[in-house]
Every structure is written in structure tokens, then in C-alpha cells.
Design a protein around this motif. Structure first.
Motif, PDB file in Angstrom:
ATOM      1  N   ALA A  34       0.606  -1.259  -0.169  1.00 29.99           N
ATOM      2  CA  ALA A  34      -0.115  -0.160   0.312  1.00 29.99           C
ATOM      3  C   ALA A  34       0.862   0.918  -0.150  1.00 29.99           C
ATOM      4  CB  ALA A  34      -1.097   0.009   1.044  1.00 29.99           C
ATOM      5  N   ALA A  35       1.864   1.169   0.214  1.00 25.46           N
ATOM      6  CA  ALA A  35       2.998   2.939   0.598  1.00 25.46           C
ATOM      7  C   ALA A  35       3.972   2.176  -0.348  1.00 25.46           C
ATOM      8  CB  ALA A  35       3.716   2.197   2.388  1.00 25.46           C
ATOM      9  N   HIS A  36       3.931   1.336  -1.088  1.00 28.01           N
ATOM     10  CA  HIS A  36       5.144   1.626  -2.395  1.00 28.01           C
ATOM     11  C   HIS A  36       6.030   1.266  -1.645  1.00 28.01           C
ATOM     12  CE1 HIS A  36       0.849   2.205  -5.009  1.00 28.01           C
ATOM     13  NE2 HIS A  36       1.290   3.446  -4.589  1.00 28.01           N
ATOM     14  N   VAL A  37       6.563   0.619  -1.013  1.00 28.44           N
ATOM     15  CA  VAL A  37       7.996   0.150  -0.686  1.00 28.44           C
ATOM     16  C   VAL A  37       8.010  -1.353  -0.378  1.00 28.44           C
ATOM     17  CG1 VAL A  37       9.000  -0.259   1.536  1.00 28.44           C
ATOM     18  CG2 VAL A  37       7.378   2.024   1.258  1.00 28.44           C
ATOM     19  N   PRO A  38       9.235  -2.019  -1.075  1.00 27.67           N
ATOM     20  CA  PRO A  38       9.865  -2.933  -1.418  1.00 27.67           C
ATOM     21  C   PRO A  38       8.988  -3.788   0.141  1.00 27.67           C
ATOM     22  CG  PRO A  38      11.130  -1.651  -2.146  1.00 27.67           C
ATOM     23  CD  PRO A  38      10.624  -0.340  -1.208  1.00 27.67           C
ATOM     24  N   GLY A  39       9.011  -5.151  -0.115  1.00 33.62           N
ATOM     25  CA  GLY A  39       9.028  -6.074   1.225  1.00 33.62           C
ATOM     26  C   GLY A  39      10.032  -5.790   1.833  1.00 33.62           C
ATOM     27  N   ARG A  40      11.425  -5.754   1.245  1.00 32.27           N
ATOM     28  CA  ARG A  40      12.171  -5.867   1.969  1.00 32.27           C
ATOM     29  C   ARG A  40      12.587  -4.915   2.529  1.00 32.27           C
ATOM     30  NH1 ARG A  40      14.178  -5.081  -3.507  1.00 32.27           N
ATOM     31  NH2 ARG A  40      15.193  -3.445  -3.325  1.00 32.27           N
ATOM     32  N   GLU A  41      12.584  -4.339   2.717  1.00 30.07           N
ATOM     33  CA  GLU A  41      12.474  -2.748   3.120  1.00 30.07           C
ATOM     34  C   GLU A  41      11.882  -1.929   4.197  1.00 30.07           C
ATOM     35  OE1 GLU A  41      13.842   0.926   0.077  1.00 30.07           O
ATOM     36  OE2 GLU A  41      14.399  -0.677  -0.838  1.00 30.07           O
ATOM     37  N   PHE A  42      10.925  -3.073   4.234  1.00 26.76           N
ATOM     38  CA  PHE A  42       9.405  -2.684   5.148  1.00 26.76           C
ATOM     39  C   PHE A  42       9.461  -3.546   6.937  1.00 26.76           C
ATOM     40  CE2 PHE A  42       5.609  -2.259   7.673  1.00 26.76           C
ATOM     41  CZ  PHE A  42       5.569  -1.340   7.150  1.00 26.76           C
ATOM     42  N   ALA A  43      10.385  -3.223   7.817  1.00 21.57           N
ATOM     43  CA  ALA A  43      11.211  -3.696   9.166  1.00 21.57           C
ATOM     44  C   ALA A  43       8.485  -3.410   9.368  1.00 21.57           C
ATOM     45  CB  ALA A  43      11.048  -2.514   9.633  1.00 21.57           C
ATOM     46  N   LYS A  44       9.190  -4.986   9.740  1.00 18.19           N
ATOM     47  CA  LYS A  44       7.795  -4.686  10.671  1.00 18.19           C
ATOM     48  C   LYS A  44       8.132  -5.561  12.456  1.00 18.19           C
ATOM     49  CE  LYS A  44       7.665 -10.549   9.539  1.00 18.19           C
ATOM     50  NZ  LYS A  44       6.906 -10.557   9.445  1.00 18.19           N
ATOM     51  N   THR A  45       7.890  -5.519  12.985  1.00 12.73           N
ATOM     52  CA  THR A  45       8.453  -5.488  14.854  1.00 12.73           C
ATOM     53  C   THR A  45       7.354  -6.261  15.069  1.00 12.73           C
ATOM     54  OG1 THR A  45       7.067  -4.425  15.815  1.00 12.73           O
ATOM     55  CG2 THR A  45       8.242  -3.048  15.051  1.00 12.73           C
ATOM     56  N   VAL A  46       8.467  -7.685  15.623  1.00 11.82           N
ATOM     57  CA  VAL A  46       7.475  -8.493  16.860  1.00 11.82           C
ATOM     58  C   VAL A  46       7.852  -8.228  18.092  1.00 11.82           C
ATOM     59  CG1 VAL A  46       7.704 -11.304  16.953  1.00 11.82           C
ATOM     60  CG2 VAL A  46       7.607 -10.163  14.627  1.00 11.82           C
ATOM     61  N   ILE A  47       7.033  -8.316  18.538  1.00  7.06           N
ATOM     62  CA  ILE A  47       7.950  -8.702  20.277  1.00  7.06           C
ATOM     63  C   ILE A  47       7.795  -9.472  20.998  1.00  7.06           C
ATOM     64  CG2 ILE A  47       6.609  -7.592  22.715  1.00  7.06           C
ATOM     65  CD1 ILE A  47       7.878  -5.601  19.757  1.00  7.06           C
ATOM     66  N   PHE A  48       8.665  -9.812  21.993  1.00  6.26           N
ATOM     67  CA  PHE A  48       8.614 -11.452  22.288  1.00  6.26           C
ATOM     68  C   PHE A  48       8.774 -11.487  24.269  1.00  6.26           C
ATOM     69  CE2 PHE A  48      12.869 -10.172  20.543  1.00  6.26           C
ATOM     70  CZ  PHE A  48      13.530 -10.232  21.678  1.00  6.26           C
ATOM     71  N   LYS A  49       8.900 -12.230  24.204  1.00  6.97           N
ATOM     72  CA  LYS A  49      10.215 -12.578  26.078  1.00  6.97           C
ATOM     73  C   LYS A  49      10.757 -13.439  25.742  1.00  6.97           C
ATOM     74  CE  LYS A  49       5.641 -13.342  28.019  1.00  6.97           C
ATOM     75  NZ  LYS A  49       4.871 -14.205  29.348  1.00  6.97           N
ATOM     76  N   ALA A  50      11.911 -13.081  26.345  1.00  5.09           N
ATOM     77  CA  ALA A  50      13.213 -14.446  26.529  1.00  5.09           C
ATOM     78  C   ALA A  50      12.818 -14.313  28.216  1.00  5.09           C
ATOM     79  CB  ALA A  50      14.356 -14.087  25.309  1.00  5.09           C
ATOM     80  N   ASP A  51      13.433 -15.395  28.382  1.00  8.57           N
ATOM     81  CA  ASP A  51      13.366 -15.564  29.432  1.00  8.57           C
ATOM     82  C   ASP A  51      13.131 -14.912  30.517  1.00  8.57           C
ATOM     83  OD1 ASP A  51      14.956 -17.940  28.612  1.00  8.57           O
ATOM     84  OD2 ASP A  51      16.847 -16.525  28.598  1.00  8.57           O
ATOM     85  N   GLY A  52      11.306 -14.159  30.171  1.00  8.22           N
ATOM     86  CA  GLY A  52      10.979 -13.357  31.187  1.00  8.22           C
ATOM     87  C   GLY A  52      10.941 -12.028  30.661  1.00  8.22           C
ATOM     88  N   ARG A  53      12.315 -11.556  30.144  1.00  5.56           N
ATOM     89  CA  ARG A  53      12.384 -10.076  29.358  1.00  5.56           C
ATOM     90  C   ARG A  53      11.437  -9.803  28.036  1.00  5.56           C
ATOM     91  NH1 ARG A  53      18.568  -9.648  28.687  1.00  5.56           N
ATOM     92  NH2 ARG A  53      17.621 -10.550  26.184  1.00  5.56           N
ATOM     93  N   ILE A  54      11.115  -8.572  28.164  1.00  7.15           N
ATOM     94  CA  ILE A  54      10.137  -8.322  26.691  1.00  7.15           C
ATOM     95  C   ILE A  54      11.552  -7.846  26.114  1.00  7.15           C
ATOM     96  CG2 ILE A  54       8.455  -6.869  25.349  1.00  7.15           C
ATOM     97  CD1 ILE A  54       6.700  -6.847  28.074  1.00  7.15           C
ATOM     98  N   GLY A  55      11.224  -8.481  24.846  1.00  6.66           N
ATOM     99  CA  GLY A  55      12.154  -7.491  23.618  1.00  6.66           C
ATOM    100  C   GLY A  55      11.723  -7.537  22.529  1.00  6.66           C
ATOM    101  N   MET A  56      12.327  -6.917  21.273  1.00  6.82           N
ATOM    102  CA  MET A  56      12.077  -6.452  20.052  1.00  6.82           C
ATOM    103  C   MET A  56      12.547  -7.233  18.810  1.00  6.82           C
ATOM    104  SD  MET A  56      10.586  -2.591  18.060  1.00  6.82           S
ATOM    105  CE  MET A  56       9.731  -2.346  19.017  1.00  6.82           C
ATOM    106  N   ALA A  57      11.549  -7.525  17.664  1.00  7.64           N
ATOM    107  CA  ALA A  57      12.709  -8.381  17.036  1.00  7.64           C
ATOM    108  C   ALA A  57      12.334  -7.495  15.931  1.00  7.64           C
ATOM    109  CB  ALA A  57      12.839  -9.795  16.840  1.00  7.64           C
ATOM    110  N   VAL A  58      12.865  -7.049  14.889  1.00  6.12           N
ATOM    111  CA  VAL A  58      12.974  -6.091  13.561  1.00  6.12           C
ATOM    112  C   VAL A  58      13.295  -6.184  12.623  1.00  6.12           C
ATOM    113  CG1 VAL A  58      13.066  -3.418  12.582  1.00  6.12           C
ATOM    114  CG2 VAL A  58      13.049  -3.870  15.096  1.00  6.12           C
ATOM    115  N   LEU A  59      12.361  -7.734  11.713  1.00 12.72           N
ATOM    116  CA  LEU A  59      12.563  -7.689   9.802  1.00 12.72           C
ATOM    117  C   LEU A  59      11.766  -7.559   9.236  1.00 12.72           C
ATOM    118  CD1 LEU A  59      11.635 -11.281  10.873  1.00 12.72           C
ATOM    119  CD2 LEU A  59      10.954  -9.673  12.780  1.00 12.72           C
ATOM    120  N   PRO A  60      12.142  -7.605   7.582  1.00 13.58           N
ATOM    121  CA  PRO A  60      12.002  -7.251   6.907  1.00 13.58           C
ATOM    122  C   PRO A  60      10.263  -7.958   6.232  1.00 13.58           C
ATOM    123  CG  PRO A  60      13.836  -7.897   5.703  1.00 13.58           C
ATOM    124  CD  PRO A  60      14.176  -8.055   7.207  1.00 13.58           C
ATOM    125  N   ALA A  61       9.324  -7.089   5.990  1.00 15.17           N
ATOM    126  CA  ALA A  61       8.089  -7.835   6.075  1.00 15.17           C
ATOM    127  C   ALA A  61       7.842  -9.158   5.464  1.00 15.17           C
ATOM    128  CB  ALA A  61       7.138  -6.350   5.292  1.00 15.17           C
TER     129      ALA A  61
END
Length: 151
Positions: A34-61
Motif C-alpha cells: 500500500a505504501a509502495h515500498v519493497p517488502g525487504r525495506e519495510f520493517a515489521k516488529t515482533v514483540i517477544f519474551k525471552a527468559d521473562g524479559r520483553i524484547g523487540m525483533a525487527v525484520l523485513p516484511a
């Protein structure tokens, strides 16, 4: 609407960015289209818990986060995705699923895919499902100081 927290942070750090409105979308690949951006350049965020601690993974769409690989990359014993309630609590100023890749503004460590570093620019949701923010990847890395990993 863009997260006010993010807008203030970028303006205080004199970062050039621009935003574009688009029809509301359900996932990162559709937002990139929709934004006319290649999927490899669009960052999606995935929020996770690792050993009870919240973190953010940022990867291409175009990519998927694999929890087993993330667990291994982090050296954690247990990794799981955060629940919707946890996301709402962690990102009170954002639409659910439209969190910007600035975990440092939300007191969480950020892990970015090495694939996003290949392009000069990065685009992402900045708090809503109908507006995309674009800026230089160099500025993003300078402000966030993410840990670079291979998901």
C-alpha cells in the motif's frame, strides 16, 4: 497517527523523516504494498519474551521470525511471542500491531535482522495502521543501537 513519543524523539535528534498515509492494512506485506515500498525495506516488529524479559525483533516484511532461531541467537532458554494484552500494555500509544521499531523508547532491547541493513532507507508503521514513516537506515541505527542478528 504517529506515536507522539516517536515524533518527539526524532525531532529532538534532528532526524529527517517523512510519512505517507495509505489505506489501513492487516499485515506488514500489505502495508508495504500500500505504501509502495519493497517488502525487504519495510520493517515489521515482533514483540517477544525471552527468559521473562520483553524484547523487540525487527525484520523485513518478507521474512518470518523463527522462535527457535531467535532463542539460539539470544542464548535464551525460553522464547515466546507476547500476548495482545502485553502488547497493549507495552505500547499504550500505538495501534495493536503497528508498533514502531524503536524498542528503546519502550524500555526494551532491539534485535534487528541483518537483511534490513542492506538498504539505505527503512520504512515502518509508526503507531498506526494507516501511516508509514520512512527515514534513513543510518539514522535508525544511530538512534536505536540495535543488536544485529540473523533470524
Amino acid at each position: 497517527m504517529i506515536s507522539e513519543r516517536l515524533r518527539n524523539f526524532l525531532e529532538q535528534n534532528l532526524v529527517k523523516y517523512h510519512t505517507e498515509m495509505h489505506p489501513s492494512t492487516a499485515d506488514a506485506m500489505r502495508t508495504a504494498q500500500a505504501a509502495h515500498v519493497p517488502g525487504r525495506e519495510f520493517a515489521k516488529t515482533v514483540i517477544f519474551k525471552a527468559d521473562g524479559r520483553i524484547g523487540m525483533a525487527v525484520l523485513p516484511a518478507t521474512d518470518q521470525v523463527h522462535l527457535a532461531e531467535l532463542r539460539k541467537a539470544l542464548g535464551s532458554t525460553e522464547v515466546s511471542l507476547c500476548s495482545e494484552d502485553e502488547l497493549k500494555q507495552a505500547f499504550p500509544d500505538c495501534d495493536l500491531g503497528a508498533m514502531p521499531p524503536f524498542g528503546n523508547l519502550y524500555d526494551m532491547e532491539v534485535f534487528v535482522s541483518e537483511h534490513l541493513r542492506a538498504d539505505e532507507n527503512i520504512a515502518f508503521n509508526a503507531g498506526s495502521h494507516d501511516e508509514v514513516m520512512k527515514m534513513s537506515y543510518r539514522d535508525y541505527e544511530r538512534l536505536v543501537h540495535p543488536n544485529v542478528v540473523h533470524f
